[in-house]
Design a protein around this motif. Structure first.
Motif, PDB file in Angstrom:
ATOM      1  N   ARG A 120       3.762  36.888 -45.386  1.00  0.00           N
ATOM      2  CA  ARG A 120       2.948  37.736 -44.499  1.00  0.00           C
ATOM      3  C   ARG A 120       1.704  36.983 -44.024  1.00  0.00           C
ATOM      4  NH1 ARG A 120       3.975  43.545 -44.935  1.00  0.00           N
ATOM      5  NH2 ARG A 120       5.581  43.931 -46.496  1.00  0.00           N
ATOM      6  N   ARG A 121       1.066  36.239 -44.928  1.00  0.00           N
ATOM      7  CA  ARG A 121      -0.144  35.496 -44.572  1.00  0.00           C
ATOM      8  C   ARG A 121       0.150  34.468 -43.481  1.00  0.00           C
ATOM      9  NH1 ARG A 121      -5.094  33.598 -46.954  1.00  0.00           N
ATOM     10  NH2 ARG A 121      -6.030  32.308 -45.336  1.00  0.00           N
ATOM     11  N   PHE A 122       1.226  33.714 -43.645  1.00  0.00           N
ATOM     12  CA  PHE A 122       1.543  32.704 -42.634  1.00  0.00           C
ATOM     13  C   PHE A 122       2.028  33.346 -41.338  1.00  0.00           C
ATOM     14  CE2 PHE A 122       1.778  29.570 -46.245  1.00  0.00           C
ATOM     15  CZ  PHE A 122       0.632  28.894 -45.868  1.00  0.00           C
ATOM     16  N   ASN A 123       2.622  34.532 -41.394  1.00  0.00           N
ATOM     17  CA  ASN A 123       2.985  35.259 -40.178  1.00  0.00           C
ATOM     18  C   ASN A 123       1.717  35.596 -39.387  1.00  0.00           C
ATOM     19  OD1 ASN A 123       5.137  36.656 -38.576  1.00  0.00           O
ATOM     20  ND2 ASN A 123       3.861  38.429 -39.049  1.00  0.00           N
ATOM     21  N   GLU A 124       0.661  36.012 -40.085  1.00  0.00           N
ATOM     22  CA  GLU A 124      -0.625  36.301 -39.419  1.00  0.00           C
ATOM     23  C   GLU A 124      -1.218  35.034 -38.810  1.00  0.00           C
ATOM     24  OE1 GLU A 124      -3.319  38.156 -42.167  1.00  0.00           O
ATOM     25  OE2 GLU A 124      -1.804  39.637 -42.748  1.00  0.00           O
ATOM     26  N   GLU A 125      -1.170  33.937 -39.564  1.00  0.00           N
ATOM     27  CA  GLU A 125      -1.745  32.670 -39.088  1.00  0.00           C
ATOM     28  C   GLU A 125      -1.000  32.139 -37.865  1.00  0.00           C
ATOM     29  OE1 GLU A 125      -4.501  31.351 -40.085  1.00  0.00           O
ATOM     30  OE2 GLU A 125      -4.824  32.345 -42.014  1.00  0.00           O
ATOM     31  N   ALA A 126       0.296  32.411 -37.785  1.00  0.00           N
ATOM     32  CA  ALA A 126       1.128  31.859 -36.700  1.00  0.00           C
ATOM     33  C   ALA A 126       0.581  32.212 -35.330  1.00  0.00           C
ATOM     34  CB  ALA A 126       2.568  32.344 -36.852  1.00  0.00           C
ATOM     35  N   SER A 127       0.085  33.434 -35.172  1.00  0.00           N
ATOM     36  CA  SER A 127      -0.396  33.853 -33.861  1.00  0.00           C
ATOM     37  C   SER A 127      -1.656  33.109 -33.428  1.00  0.00           C
ATOM     38  CB  SER A 127      -0.658  35.359 -33.850  1.00  0.00           C
ATOM     39  OG  SER A 127      -1.673  35.680 -34.770  1.00  0.00           O
ATOM     40  N   LYS A 128      -2.366  32.508 -34.377  1.00  0.00           N
ATOM     41  CA  LYS A 128      -3.610  31.797 -34.073  1.00  0.00           C
ATOM     42  C   LYS A 128      -3.405  30.301 -33.818  1.00  0.00           C
ATOM     43  CE  LYS A 128      -5.709  34.733 -37.580  1.00  0.00           C
ATOM     44  NZ  LYS A 128      -6.230  34.688 -38.933  1.00  0.00           N
ATOM     45  N   LEU A 129      -2.192  29.802 -34.064  1.00  0.00           N
ATOM     46  CA  LEU A 129      -1.979  28.359 -34.042  1.00  0.00           C
ATOM     47  C   LEU A 129      -1.360  27.818 -32.758  1.00  0.00           C
ATOM     48  CD1 LEU A 129      -0.870  27.913 -37.754  1.00  0.00           C
ATOM     49  CD2 LEU A 129      -3.081  27.312 -36.733  1.00  0.00           C
ATOM     50  N   GLY A 130      -0.884  28.679 -31.879  1.00  0.00           N
ATOM     51  CA  GLY A 130      -0.378  28.218 -30.591  1.00  0.00           C
ATOM     52  C   GLY A 130       1.104  27.884 -30.593  1.00  0.00           C
ATOM     53  N   ASP A 131       1.597  27.582 -29.393  1.00  0.00           N
ATOM     54  CA  ASP A 131       3.030  27.378 -29.182  1.00  0.00           C
ATOM     55  C   ASP A 131       3.553  26.038 -29.672  1.00  0.00           C
ATOM     56  OD1 ASP A 131       3.139  29.878 -28.036  1.00  0.00           O
ATOM     57  OD2 ASP A 131       2.987  29.124 -25.975  1.00  0.00           O
ATOM     58  N   ASN A 132       2.668  25.094 -29.971  1.00  0.00           N
ATOM     59  CA  ASN A 132       3.128  23.789 -30.451  1.00  0.00           C
ATOM     60  C   ASN A 132       3.298  23.734 -31.955  1.00  0.00           C
ATOM     61  OD1 ASN A 132       3.341  22.632 -27.904  1.00  0.00           O
ATOM     62  ND2 ASN A 132       1.175  22.081 -27.881  1.00  0.00           N
ATOM     63  N   VAL A 133       3.148  24.899 -32.600  1.00  0.00           N
ATOM     64  CA  VAL A 133       3.279  24.986 -34.057  1.00  0.00           C
ATOM     65  C   VAL A 133       4.377  25.993 -34.377  1.00  0.00           C
ATOM     66  CG1 VAL A 133       2.123  25.652 -36.211  1.00  0.00           C
ATOM     67  CG2 VAL A 133       0.839  24.457 -34.426  1.00  0.00           C
ATOM     68  N   VAL A 134       5.214  25.646 -35.324  1.00  0.00           N
ATOM     69  CA  VAL A 134       6.219  26.587 -35.829  1.00  0.00           C
ATOM     70  C   VAL A 134       6.023  26.708 -37.341  1.00  0.00           C
ATOM     71  CG1 VAL A 134       8.024  24.815 -36.103  1.00  0.00           C
ATOM     72  CG2 VAL A 134       8.666  27.213 -35.892  1.00  0.00           C
ATOM     73  N   ILE A 135       6.080  27.933 -37.813  1.00  0.00           N
ATOM     74  CA  ILE A 135       5.999  28.178 -39.254  1.00  0.00           C
ATOM     75  C   ILE A 135       7.385  28.596 -39.716  1.00  0.00           C
ATOM     76  CG2 ILE A 135       4.989  29.554 -41.105  1.00  0.00           C
ATOM     77  CD1 ILE A 135       2.414  29.658 -39.463  1.00  0.00           C
ATOM     78  N   ILE A 136       7.904  27.836 -40.660  1.00  0.00           N
ATOM     79  CA  ILE A 136       9.245  28.058 -41.194  1.00  0.00           C
ATOM     80  C   ILE A 136       9.105  28.473 -42.654  1.00  0.00           C
ATOM     81  CG2 ILE A 136      11.467  26.954 -41.712  1.00  0.00           C
ATOM     82  CD1 ILE A 136      10.569  24.792 -39.554  1.00  0.00           C
ATOM     83  N   THR A 137       9.716  29.584 -43.007  1.00  0.00           N
ATOM     84  CA  THR A 137       9.763  29.979 -44.409  1.00  0.00           C
ATOM     85  C   THR A 137      11.173  29.711 -44.905  1.00  0.00           C
ATOM     86  OG1 THR A 137       8.028  31.635 -44.269  1.00  0.00           O
ATOM     87  CG2 THR A 137       9.612  31.903 -46.043  1.00  0.00           C
TER      88      THR A 137
END
Length: 170
Positions: A68-85
């Motif tokens: 959940r924490r990284f899902n929240e952070e994802a919106s702040k990091l931009g389109d050049n970043v992908v968060i994979i769980t």
């Protein structure tokens, strides 16, 4: 010959199998399941900064909070970043959990089939056939720039340090 290191689960010893990865090394490729029939590999995220959040199972408190924490952070990091769980949960369980949790910015991939990710990233737990809690930040050229493999499975990773490592690359 497999490499083994020790960690703990609630203070009890467990064994991690695979290499001890470090910043500066190339990220090992992987093939993980998006669902039962579709797979995804490191190449699918080419050119992006990748934060790979590894959790043993989404159905536990710390894993739930971490995702959940990284899902929240994802919106702040931009389109050049992908968060994979990555977890060893079945793809069905991952999809159910995402729907229930409202998680929609993180890519969930399953290492359930043969634990290749866990073994190549050094986080496969021999006794449990799960992956140890860990964070890997990989740059757009697929080089590892940040690694945190937890020594105790029930502890939280250093969220701030992981996000800072991503921000340093964008």
């Amino acid at each position: 010959m497999s490499q083994e290191r020790s960690a703990t689960l609630k203070g009890n010893p467990i064994t991690l199998v695979g290499p001890s990865l470090a910043p500066g090394q190339p990220a090992p490729d992987f093939t993980l399941n998006k669902n039962l029939l579709e797979t995804s590999s490191l190449k699918d995220f080419a050119g992006k900064v990748k934060l790979i959040s590894v959790v043993p199972s989404l159905d536990t408190g710390v894993c739930d909070a971490q995702t959940r924490r990284f899902n929240e952070e994802a919106s702040k990091l931009g389109d050049n970043v992908v968060i994979i769980t990555v977890s060893a949960d079945l793809p069905f369980a991952q999809a159910r959990w995402c729907g229930a949790a409202g998680v929609d910015r993180v890519v969930l991939l399953s290492d359930y089939k043969d634990n290749v990710f866990g073994k190549s990233y050094g986080v496969f737990i021999k006794e449990l056939h799960l992956d140890m809690r860990a964070i890997f930040v990989v740059d757009s050229n697929d080089q590892i720039t940040y690694v945190e493999v937890l020594g105790e499975m029930t502890e939280h990773p250093n969220y701030e340090a992981a996000v800072a490592a991503v921000k340093a690359l964008i």
